[in-house]
Design a protein around this motif. Structure first.
Motif, mmCIF file in Angstrom:
data_model
loop_
_atom_site.group_PDB
_atom_site.id
_atom_site.type_symbol
_atom_site.label_atom_id
_atom_site.label_comp_id
_atom_site.label_asym_id
_atom_site.label_seq_id
_atom_site.Cartn_x
_atom_site.Cartn_y
_atom_site.Cartn_z
ATOM 1 N N THR A 213 11.372 2.270 -13.248
ATOM 2 C CA THR A 213 11.846 3.626 -13.529
ATOM 3 C C THR A 213 12.476 3.745 -14.904
ATOM 4 O OG1 THR A 213 14.039 3.214 -12.552
ATOM 5 C CG2 THR A 213 12.301 3.984 -11.076
ATOM 6 N N MET A 214 12.836 2.620 -15.514
ATOM 7 C CA MET A 214 13.470 2.634 -16.838
ATOM 8 C C MET A 214 12.455 2.629 -17.963
ATOM 9 S SD MET A 214 16.460 -0.165 -16.085
ATOM 10 C CE MET A 214 17.464 -0.065 -14.610
ATOM 11 N N LEU A 215 11.169 2.468 -17.633
ATOM 12 C CA LEU A 215 10.131 2.388 -18.647
ATOM 13 C C LEU A 215 9.466 3.743 -18.856
ATOM 14 C CD1 LEU A 215 8.296 -0.887 -17.500
ATOM 15 C CD2 LEU A 215 10.014 -0.683 -19.295
ATOM 16 N N PRO A 216 8.987 3.994 -20.069
ATOM 17 C CA PRO A 216 8.123 5.170 -20.264
ATOM 18 C C PRO A 216 6.837 4.982 -19.440
ATOM 19 C CG PRO A 216 8.896 4.282 -22.370
ATOM 20 C CD PRO A 216 9.258 3.278 -21.325
ATOM 21 N N LEU A 217 6.282 6.085 -18.967
ATOM 22 C CA LEU A 217 5.095 6.044 -18.104
ATOM 23 C C LEU A 217 5.352 5.170 -16.872
ATOM 24 C CD1 LEU A 217 2.300 5.556 -20.817
ATOM 25 C CD2 LEU A 217 2.964 7.680 -19.699
ATOM 26 N N SER A 218 6.502 5.335 -16.260
ATOM 27 C CA SER A 218 6.900 4.478 -15.136
ATOM 28 C C SER A 218 5.913 4.501 -13.960
ATOM 29 C CB SER A 218 8.302 4.848 -14.660
ATOM 30 O OG SER A 218 8.401 6.215 -14.336
ATOM 31 N N PRO A 219 5.317 5.643 -13.573
ATOM 32 C CA PRO A 219 4.347 5.598 -12.469
ATOM 33 C C PRO A 219 3.145 4.703 -12.771
ATOM 34 C CG PRO A 219 5.035 7.847 -12.867
ATOM 35 C CD PRO A 219 5.551 7.028 -14.005
ATOM 36 N N PHE A 220 2.704 4.687 -14.028
ATOM 37 C CA PHE A 220 1.566 3.853 -14.408
ATOM 38 C C PHE A 220 1.888 2.374 -14.228
ATOM 39 C CE2 PHE A 220 -0.357 1.302 -17.873
ATOM 40 C CZ PHE A 220 -1.690 1.372 -17.474
ATOM 41 N N TRP A 221 3.048 1.932 -14.731
ATOM 42 C CA TRP A 221 3.418 0.526 -14.617
ATOM 43 C C TRP A 221 3.722 0.147 -13.171
ATOM 44 C CZ3 TRP A 221 2.007 -2.277 -18.442
ATOM 45 C CH2 TRP A 221 1.977 -1.739 -19.735
ATOM 46 N N SER A 222 4.274 1.081 -12.424
ATOM 47 C CA SER A 222 4.536 0.828 -11.010
ATOM 48 C C SER A 222 3.224 0.653 -10.244
ATOM 49 C CB SER A 222 5.339 1.989 -10.409
ATOM 50 O OG SER A 222 5.545 1.802 -9.030
ATOM 51 N N PHE A 223 2.250 1.501 -10.537
ATOM 52 C CA PHE A 223 0.941 1.404 -9.869
ATOM 53 C C PHE A 223 0.289 0.062 -10.194
ATOM 54 C CE2 PHE A 223 -3.646 1.888 -9.688
ATOM 55 C CZ PHE A 223 -3.833 2.492 -8.448
ATOM 56 N N LEU B 267 0.826 -1.204 0.000
ATOM 57 C CA LEU B 267 0.000 0.000 0.000
ATOM 58 C C LEU B 267 0.866 1.262 0.000
ATOM 59 C CD1 LEU B 267 -2.831 -0.980 2.517
ATOM 60 C CD2 LEU B 267 -3.128 -0.436 0.101
ATOM 61 N N PHE B 268 1.960 1.222 0.756
ATOM 62 C CA PHE B 268 2.882 2.364 0.820
ATOM 63 C C PHE B 268 3.428 2.675 -0.570
ATOM 64 C CE2 PHE B 268 6.743 4.682 1.537
ATOM 65 C CZ PHE B 268 6.549 5.389 2.717
ATOM 66 N N TYR B 269 3.883 1.655 -1.270
ATOM 67 C CA TYR B 269 4.428 1.845 -2.622
ATOM 68 C C TYR B 269 3.323 2.205 -3.607
ATOM 69 C CZ TYR B 269 9.302 0.442 -1.968
ATOM 70 O OH TYR B 269 10.630 0.404 -1.614
ATOM 71 N N LEU B 270 2.128 1.699 -3.383
ATOM 72 C CA LEU B 270 1.004 2.014 -4.264
ATOM 73 C C LEU B 270 0.708 3.510 -4.223
ATOM 74 C CD1 LEU B 270 -1.120 0.427 -6.043
ATOM 75 C CD2 LEU B 270 -2.645 0.624 -4.082
ATOM 76 N N PHE B 271 0.669 4.070 -3.008
ATOM 77 C CA PHE B 271 0.422 5.502 -2.864
ATOM 78 C C PHE B 271 1.605 6.318 -3.401
ATOM 79 C CE2 PHE B 271 -2.287 4.107 0.927
ATOM 80 C CZ PHE B 271 -3.446 4.104 0.165
ATOM 81 N N ALA B 272 2.824 5.795 -3.197
ATOM 82 C CA ALA B 272 4.013 6.509 -3.680
ATOM 83 C C ALA B 272 4.077 6.558 -5.200
ATOM 84 C CB ALA B 272 5.272 5.847 -3.122
ATOM 85 N N SER B 273 3.356 5.625 -5.851
ATOM 86 C CA SER B 273 3.353 5.591 -7.320
ATOM 87 C C SER B 273 2.414 6.630 -7.922
ATOM 88 C CB SER B 273 2.951 4.188 -7.817
ATOM 89 O OG SER B 273 3.840 3.205 -7.343
ATOM 90 N N THR C 113 2.290 9.648 -8.615
ATOM 91 C CA THR C 113 3.075 10.857 -8.848
ATOM 92 C C THR C 113 3.620 10.836 -10.272
ATOM 93 O OG1 THR C 113 5.034 12.073 -8.098
ATOM 94 C CG2 THR C 113 5.117 9.699 -7.934
ATOM 95 N N SER C 114 4.070 11.975 -10.729
ATOM 96 C CA SER C 114 4.633 12.029 -12.083
ATOM 97 C C SER C 114 6.084 11.585 -12.116
ATOM 98 C CB SER C 114 4.522 13.452 -12.639
ATOM 99 O OG SER C 114 5.194 14.368 -11.789
ATOM 100 N N ASP C 115 6.736 11.568 -10.935
ATOM 101 C CA ASP C 115 8.148 11.197 -10.854
ATOM 102 C C ASP C 115 8.332 10.284 -9.651
ATOM 103 O OD1 ASP C 115 10.814 11.115 -11.496
ATOM 104 O OD2 ASP C 115 11.318 12.989 -10.466
#
Length: 636
Positions: free
Chosen positions: A375-385, A140-146, A148-150
């Protein structure tokens, strides 16, 4: 009016003697006790089992175990162990739960002498539920941290970073000469995990937990709140939630897989994951690792399967469901390996290092390596989420099962007091486990989580499963158990299941237990070695679940009368009310043994209810004949 009264008088009246309470409403859904609850949809049970078995281990343990134990060759011992150990024990647990409609404690009416097995199971599940929900809190912590735009773990230069932090972009730019020695550097994602999320630098070890990390504490509170709201009404609520939590991870997994295999260098990782090294098959370690993966991935011994099956109708086809869930679980693990290693292959190419230097298992993969790859992918916050949302749904399903197991076990023991207040009791359990888990939210909480992970469900769980298998086949009797399954499903288990239950499954698990003891290694987290007192505490944690078995035997023997041997014999026999929970499903020796039983022959109730003899009534007749023949043979 006179004619109507005459017609009413002419209607045949069925004596109350032949009518069971469940037959009076004429509803097929009443085959399970209403006050206990049951699944409300056809797929509730199947999806709950899939969600329970397909968990975090499929994503962060199986791929790593596969590549370190022969790559594609690992699938050979994996599927052999699935056939020998996984499927038979899975089917046994479902059969016990569905036949009795009882939880992990009350099911030991089958042999009260061994009720301590159920007590050990509840202790193990409670310990696992404490730290498993902490992992969900990290997610959940990482989910909320994702959101963001960066991504915050994308760059160095934050207050939590040290001079050792090195951005991967600097590595990629320095094709010739690097400004620092790479071997002595740390990635931004690793420092974000250890120094910001955990703030582990504030603790010197397990004996120095440090301060509570309030952001983690709030995430833990949120995860327990989500779990409670989903199990609020028992299986009636959690059975509906799993329609989303058990299926949505597959959608995300497919999206991550498609994105992964289209990345440059992806096949480098997949080749590393699946290249068969058949020489590994000659070592015992590979076979043990395969059995361990099956054992923990399917969740046998935790009571979740037995609990879910106890809410089924008596004739649910659990034989079919067993193969759907176990094979589906194996296929999911293999697909997850493709999704993970395709991205790791891309990452290794970007960093210019071998795949084995970026591949990790467990929290290291979920919270360090894969976030760095994102972080190496385009749209990294989307894939992280998407990735962390997948982990969230995978984890919640398993946590539902753990909590439902605890609540069901205790309420089945005290149904008169607790079933009417099940929501309040569930809340009390969630609050209690949340408070016990607060130590995991401290700066040294990761040390405690590792200790719980290593010992709470280690050798103690294996002892519980081995004992269960031996009691069912030796004490209760293989013939009687197969007859019970015949009564439920209309057919008896074949030679394959009998051979596994009698010999192959217990022998395999004994080998696992011996291997774990012989190859015992003290717990560690990175370079930190746990002190002796912490190791002793962990071993005691595992022993407690084992000691529940002799403690339960002592309690059962003291409740009986006669000589010591007579007490053992009486306590090992099934109780009078053991068997199907509804009168209409009880045949042969189970007839009329329920408290307050009115029906002399459940078959008559079936004929009254369904208007004739069905295939299951034919089965009941066959079982009755078998029992009569056996009784005649024993008297001769």
């Amino acid at each position: 009016m006179k004619k109507i009264r005459q017609q009413q008088l002419r209607k045949p009246v069925t004596p109350e003697l032949l009518v069971s309470p469940s037959s009076q409403d004429g509803d097929l859904g009443s085959q399970c006790p209403e006050d206990r609850g049951n699944w409300t949809g056809r797929l509730d049970f199947l999806l709950s089992c899939i969600g329970y078995c397909v968990g975090l281990g499929n994503v962060w343990r199986f791929p790593y175990r596969a590549y370190t134990n022969g790559g594609g060759a690992f699938l050979v011992p994996y599927f052999i162990m699935l056939a020998i150990c996984g499927i038979p024990i899975f089917f046994m647990e479902l059969s016990l739960g569905q036949f009795s409609s009882l939880g992990p404690l009350a099911v030991w009416k089958i042999s009260p002498l061994f009720k301590g097995i159920g007590m050990g199971t509840i202790l193990i599940v409670s310990l696992v539920a404490i730290y498993y929900n902490m992992i969900i809190a990290y997610v959940l912590f990482y989910l909320f941290a994702s959101l963001t735009s960066d991504l915050p773990w994308q760059h160095c230069g934050n207050w939590w970073n040290t001079d050792l932090c090195l951005d991967h972009r600097i590595i990629k730019a320095g094709n010739t000469t690097l400004p620092v020695n790479i071997s002595n550097t740390v990635s931004p994602s690793e420092e974000y995990w250890s120094r910001y999320v955990l703030h582990i630098q504030g603790s010197s070890g397990i004996g120095d937990p440090g301060r509570i990390r309030w952001n983690l504490c709030l995430c833990l509170l949120l995860s327990w709140t989500i779990v409670y709201l989903c199990i609020l009404k028992g299986v009636k609520s959690s059975g509906k939630v799993v329609y989303f939590t058990a299926t949505f991870p597959y959608l995300i997994l497919v999206m991550l897989l498609i994105r992964g295999v289209t990345l440059e260098g992806a096949w480098k990782g997949i080749r590393f994951y699946l290249t068969p090294q058949f020489d590994h098959l000659l070592t015992s370690k590979v076979w043990i690792e395969a059995a361990l993966q099956i054992f923990y991935s399917l969740g046998v011994g935790f009571g979740g399967l037995l609990t879910f099956a106890s809410y089924n109708t008596f004739h649910q086809n659990i034989y079919r469901d067993t193969f759907i869930v176990t094979l589906g679980n194996a296929i999911t693990s293999i697909l997850a390996g493709f999704a993970i290693f395709s991205v790791l292959g891309y990452m290794s190419q970007e960093l210019g290092v071998p795949v084995n230097q970026v591949a990790k298992a467990g929290p290291g993969l979920a919270f360090v390596v894969y976030p760095q790859a994102m972080t190496m992918l385009p749209l990294s916050p989307f894939w992280s989420f998407l990735f962390f949302f997948m982990l969230l749904t995978l984890g919640l399903d398993s946590q539902f099962a753990f909590m439902e197991t605890i609540v069901t076990a205790v309420t089945d023991e005290f149904p008169y007091y607790l079933r009417p207040k099940k929501a309040v009791f569930s809340a009390a359990i969630c609050v209690g486990l949340f408070l016990m888990g607060l130590i995991l939210t401290t700066e040294g909480g990761m040390y405690w989580l590792v200790l719980l992970d290593d010992y709470s469900a280690g050798f103690g769980l294996m002892v519980v499963v081995i004992t269960t298998c031996l009691v069912v086949t030796r004490v209760y009797g293989m013939k009687r158990f197969c007859r019970d399954i015949h009564m439920m499903l209309g057919f008896q288990p074949g030679p394959y299941f009998r051979a596994c239950w009698m010999v192959l499954s217990p022998a395999t698990m004994m080998a696992l237990l011996v291997y774990n003891i012989v190859k015992y290694q003290p717990s560690e987290y990175g370079s930190y070695r746990f002190p002796a007192w912490a190791e002793a505490l962990g071993i005691l944690m595992g022993l407690c679940s084992c000691l529940m078995i002799p403690a339960g035997m002592l309690m059962a023997v003291l409740q009986e009368e006669g000589t010591l041997w007579e007490r053992f014999q009486q306590a090992s026999r099934p109780t009078m009310d053991w068997g199907p929970s509804l009168e209409e499903n009880r045949t042969g020796t189970y007839v009329g043994s329920l408290a307050g039983s009115q029906s002399p022959k459940p078959l008559m109730v079936h004929m009254r209810k369904y208007g004739g003899i069905t295939s299951y009534e034919n089965t009941a007749i066959e079982v009755d004949k078998e029992i009569e023949e056996e009784e005649e043979e024993s008297m001769m």
